[in-house]
Design an enzyme around this catalytic site. Structure first.
Site, PDB file in Angstrom:
ATOM      1  N   GLY A  16       0.820  -1.199   0.000  1.00 33.06           N
ATOM      2  CA  GLY A  16       0.000   0.000   0.000  1.00 33.06           C
ATOM      3  C   GLY A  16       0.853   1.247   0.000  1.00 33.06           C
ATOM      4  N   HIS A  17       1.834   1.275  -0.904  1.00 33.31           N
ATOM      5  CA  HIS A  17       2.718   2.430  -1.019  1.00 33.31           C
ATOM      6  C   HIS A  17       3.447   2.384  -2.361  1.00 33.31           C
ATOM      7  CE1 HIS A  17       5.059  -0.744   1.129  1.00 33.31           C
ATOM      8  NE2 HIS A  17       5.905  -0.475   0.170  1.00 33.31           N
ATOM      9  N   ALA A  18       4.151   3.476  -2.636  1.00 35.16           N
ATOM     10  CA  ALA A  18       5.023   3.563  -3.811  1.00 35.16           C
ATOM     11  C   ALA A  18       6.404   3.971  -3.319  1.00 35.16           C
ATOM     12  CB  ALA A  18       4.494   4.593  -4.792  1.00 35.16           C
TER      13      ALA A  18
END
Length: 132
Positions: A50-52
């Site tokens: 749930g991130h970049a």
């Protein structure tokens, strides 16, 4: 941009005593490996990631079990189902990703192009879309 994500077939040496696969920096993995971590004991229904990353590239290999990796570039979304220990999913920097649908006892290893740096993470999807 999402087109840069790809499944990499890792070497698979077949042997009646048990098979062997491996990966090497700048050969099977398109970067120099700086960090390795693994994900395990994920309770049913949980989502990881749930991130970049601004800089980090990674290769995700499911050693046991299965999971789905959802990749987003701000416009498109693509799902990759991983369930073979000789497949690695290459995820370049600049893409949002999360992992879901973990089977029981899934073990995934992730090799990364950078050491851990909290400032490299984009953890808010709206912020991620604004920066695209």
């Amino acid at each position: 941009m999402i087109e840069r994500v790809k499944i990499i077939n890792l070497p698979k040496i077949l042997d009646p005593r048990g098979n062997l696969s491996f990966l090497e920096s700048n050969n099977h993995v398109p970067f120099q490996i700086k960090r390795t971590y693994w994900i395990y004991d994920v309770p049913g229904g949980e989502i990881r990631g749930g991130h970049a990353f601004k800089e980090q590239q990674e290769l995700i290999v499911v050693l046991s079990g299965s999971l789905d990796v959802i990749i987003k570039d701000g416009n498109q979304e693509k799902k990759f189902s991983l369930n073979r220990s000789y497949y690695g999913l290459y995820v370049p920097n600049g893409l949002w990703r999360h992992m879901e649908n973990f089977s029981t006892n899934t073990l995934a290893v992730v090799v990364s192009s950078t050491t851990f740096n909290e400032n490299d993470y984009i953890r808010d999807f709206e912020e991620f879309k604004k920066n695209k």
